[in-house]
Design a protein around this motif. Structure first.
Motif, PDB file in Angstrom:
ATOM      1  N   GLU A  18      30.198  24.213 -19.149  1.00 29.46           N
ATOM      2  CA  GLU A  18      30.847  23.073 -18.496  1.00 29.46           C
ATOM      3  C   GLU A  18      29.917  21.862 -18.497  1.00 29.46           C
ATOM      4  N   MET A  19      28.650  22.076 -18.170  1.00 26.57           N
ATOM      5  CA  MET A  19      27.689  20.979 -18.139  1.00 26.57           C
ATOM      6  C   MET A  19      27.568  20.342 -19.520  1.00 26.57           C
ATOM      7  N   THR A  20      27.477  21.174 -20.532  1.00 26.45           N
ATOM      8  CA  THR A  20      27.352  20.694 -21.907  1.00 26.45           C
ATOM      9  C   THR A  20      28.552  19.850 -22.303  1.00 26.45           C
ATOM     10  N   SER A  21      29.755  20.378 -22.082  1.00 26.15           N
ATOM     11  CA  SER A  21      30.977  19.679 -22.476  1.00 26.15           C
ATOM     12  C   SER A  21      31.143  18.365 -21.717  1.00 26.15           C
ATOM     13  N   HIS A  22      30.807  18.392 -20.435  1.00 26.51           N
ATOM     14  CA  HIS A  22      30.962  17.204 -19.602  1.00 26.51           C
ATOM     15  C   HIS A  22      30.045  16.083 -20.101  1.00 26.51           C
ATOM     16  N   LEU A  23      28.822  16.413 -20.458  1.00 28.17           N
ATOM     17  CA  LEU A  23      27.893  15.417 -20.974  1.00 28.17           C
ATOM     18  C   LEU A  23      28.355  14.860 -22.314  1.00 28.17           C
ATOM     19  N   PHE A  24      28.834  15.718 -23.198  1.00 24.49           N
ATOM     20  CA  PHE A  24      29.338  15.241 -24.487  1.00 24.49           C
ATOM     21  C   PHE A  24      30.439  14.203 -24.281  1.00 24.49           C
ATOM     22  N   LEU A  25      31.403  14.534 -23.420  1.00 27.43           N
ATOM     23  CA  LEU A  25      32.549  13.660 -23.234  1.00 27.43           C
ATOM     24  C   LEU A  25      32.196  12.403 -22.452  1.00 27.43           C
ATOM     25  N   GLY A  26      31.278  12.507 -21.501  1.00 23.09           N
ATOM     26  CA  GLY A  26      30.980  11.384 -20.628  1.00 23.09           C
ATOM     27  C   GLY A  26      29.917  10.441 -21.125  1.00 23.09           C
ATOM     28  N   THR A  27      29.131  10.861 -22.137  1.00 17.35           N
ATOM     29  CA  THR A  27      28.060  10.008 -22.633  1.00 17.35           C
ATOM     30  C   THR A  27      28.098   9.796 -24.145  1.00 17.35           C
ATOM     31  N   GLY A  28      28.807  10.669 -24.869  1.00 21.18           N
ATOM     32  CA  GLY A  28      28.875  10.534 -26.318  1.00 21.18           C
ATOM     33  C   GLY A  28      27.612  10.952 -27.035  1.00 21.18           C
ATOM     34  N   ILE A  29      26.719  11.681 -26.360  1.00 26.35           N
ATOM     35  CA  ILE A  29      25.492  12.110 -27.036  1.00 26.35           C
ATOM     36  C   ILE A  29      25.825  13.117 -28.131  1.00 26.35           C
ATOM     37  N   ARG A  30      24.961  13.165 -29.123  1.00 27.81           N
ATOM     38  CA  ARG A  30      25.148  14.115 -30.210  1.00 27.81           C
ATOM     39  C   ARG A  30      24.739  15.522 -29.761  1.00 27.81           C
ATOM     40  N   LEU A  54      30.906  13.472 -13.445  1.00 26.51           N
ATOM     41  CA  LEU A  54      29.738  13.849 -14.233  1.00 26.51           C
ATOM     42  C   LEU A  54      28.442  13.624 -13.448  1.00 26.51           C
ATOM     43  N   LYS A  55      28.348  12.541 -12.714  1.00 25.36           N
ATOM     44  CA  LYS A  55      27.145  12.287 -11.908  1.00 25.36           C
ATOM     45  C   LYS A  55      26.935  13.409 -10.895  1.00 25.36           C
ATOM     46  N   ASP A  56      28.003  13.796 -10.218  1.00 30.77           N
ATOM     47  CA  ASP A  56      27.890  14.879  -9.241  1.00 30.77           C
ATOM     48  C   ASP A  56      27.419  16.173  -9.906  1.00 30.77           C
ATOM     49  N   ARG A  57      27.973  16.467 -11.078  1.00 26.17           N
ATOM     50  CA  ARG A  57      27.593  17.714 -11.771  1.00 26.17           C
ATOM     51  C   ARG A  57      26.135  17.672 -12.199  1.00 26.17           C
ATOM     52  N   CYS A  58      25.677  16.549 -12.734  1.00 33.88           N
ATOM     53  CA  CYS A  58      24.286  16.437 -13.183  1.00 33.88           C
ATOM     54  C   CYS A  58      23.320  16.576 -12.007  1.00 33.88           C
ATOM     55  N   GLU A  59      23.665  15.968 -10.891  1.00 30.70           N
ATOM     56  CA  GLU A  59      22.789  16.052  -9.726  1.00 30.70           C
ATOM     57  C   GLU A  59      22.682  17.486  -9.218  1.00 30.70           C
ATOM     58  N   ARG A  60      23.780  18.219  -9.262  1.00 30.69           N
ATOM     59  CA  ARG A  60      23.743  19.620  -8.837  1.00 30.69           C
ATOM     60  C   ARG A  60      22.984  20.483  -9.838  1.00 30.69           C
ATOM     61  N   TYR A  61      23.321  20.321 -11.108  1.00 28.00           N
ATOM     62  CA  TYR A  61      22.786  21.196 -12.148  1.00 28.00           C
ATOM     63  C   TYR A  61      21.276  21.012 -12.316  1.00 28.00           C
ATOM     64  N   PHE A  62      20.834  19.753 -12.356  1.00 31.78           N
ATOM     65  CA  PHE A  62      19.416  19.468 -12.600  1.00 31.78           C
ATOM     66  C   PHE A  62      18.627  19.212 -11.313  1.00 31.78           C
ATOM     67  N   ALA A  63      19.305  19.309 -10.161  1.00 26.77           N
ATOM     68  CA  ALA A  63      18.669  19.032  -8.870  1.00 26.77           C
ATOM     69  C   ALA A  63      17.989  17.669  -8.883  1.00 26.77           C
ATOM     70  N   LEU A  64      18.731  16.676  -9.337  1.00 30.43           N
ATOM     71  CA  LEU A  64      18.177  15.328  -9.434  1.00 30.43           C
ATOM     72  C   LEU A  64      18.043  14.677  -8.066  1.00 30.43           C
ATOM     73  N   SER A  65      18.911  15.093  -7.158  1.00 29.73           N
ATOM     74  CA  SER A  65      18.836  14.577  -5.795  1.00 29.73           C
ATOM     75  C   SER A  65      18.746  15.796  -4.890  1.00 29.73           C
TER      76      SER A  65
END
Length: 273
Positions: free
Chosen positions: A33-45, A132-143
């Motif tokens: 889910e994290m992988t797919s969300h980042l692809f769609l939300g940022t367009g990274i390769r 996506l911001k919420d998921r990244c913060e949870r997954y990577f413990a950014l906050s």
């Protein structure tokens, strides 16, 4: 290299894909889910996603950004058989010949990509929750205060098989895992690929997942294409959009403008007169 050209999701299928990503509960692997969300939300390769590290994120005020470096050490923990003799590089980094991770193009380096929590749904015409911001913060413990304890949180890199980083094959499998839970019809997806000129021998039947859901033909790069097309739907100025997508040539990006134009509602056109 992808096995076929990337074809973005039509706006209705993109809506269905986002619907899965924003559900309160799913039984999809959280790393996929994290992988797919980042692809769609940022367009990274795909390769960038496989090397992405928690250190690449930064805050500007309350906004979260992903910084694409022009170089970073290869920190993937993949199978030894796929690494160089001294175990320091993955195959992609070895082939690039730069001694570590570098983005595909010079235009890709140094980008700052907003990690959005909302998006414009061009099916409903509304600004809706994307998360996506919420998921990244949870997954990577950014906050840290916002990240609950548990095995899912605080990863340094996206996990594949319990190791840091993932292969390009994992990236595409992640996308299909989410798509299988959506309302994307594999038969209609195949027809779209054919209509866009993808040779039939490059289109695959992935059967069903463990729950019997049919799996449409999607690759990781399709979500990059979807991100680019979304920028075109939003009427983002091409020159500015290219600073986010990392395209070198305007002609290359223009194909996504055409994808967006092809989605125009012909019935709405009649209301202009």
């Amino acid at each position: 290299m992808s096995r076929r050209d990337a074809i973005p999701l039509h706006k209705k299928r993109q809506d269905a894909f986002v619907d899965v990503l924003t559900r309160d509960e799913t039984d999809i692997d959280p790393h996929k889910e994290m992988t797919s969300h980042l692809f769609l939300g940022t367009g990274i390769r795909n390769d960038t996603g496989g090397h992405l590290h928690r250190d690449w994120f930064t805050y500007r005020g309350t906004d979260l950004y992903l910084n694409i470096p022009d170089y970073d050490e290869c920190r993937k923990e993949i199978d030894k058989a796929r690494k160089t003799a001294d175990g320091s590089l993955c195959g992609a980094c070895e082939r690039a010949g730069d001694g570590g991770y570098t983005p595909k193009t010079q235009a890709s380096a140094g980008r700052q990509l907003l990690i959005p929590n909302h998006w414009t749904n061009h099916v409903t015409g509304e600004t809706e929750y994307f998360g996506l911001k919420d998921r990244c913060e949870r997954y990577f413990a950014l906050s840290d205060p916002a990240a609950p304890d548990g095995a899912e949180y605080g990863f340094k890199m996206i996990q594949a098989g319990g190791k840091n980083g993932f292969s390009q094959g994992f990236g595409s499998r992640a996308v299909r895992a989410v798509a299988a839970k959506s309302e994307i019809n594999p038969t209609l997806r195949k027809q779209r690929l054919l209509n866009e000129g993808v040779p039939s021998d490059q289109i695959r039947d992935f059967g069903t997942d463990e729950e019997g859901n049919r799996i449409p033909d999607l690759i990781a790069h399709d979500l990059r294409a979807s991100f680019c097309t979304q920028l075109a739907r939003n009427d983002t100025e091409t020159a500015y959009a290219m600073t986010k997508t990392g395209h070198k040539l305007e002609e290359t990006f223009y194909r996504y403008v055409q994808f967006a134009r092809d989605e125009l509602d012909k019935d709405k056109d009649k209301d202009m007169f």
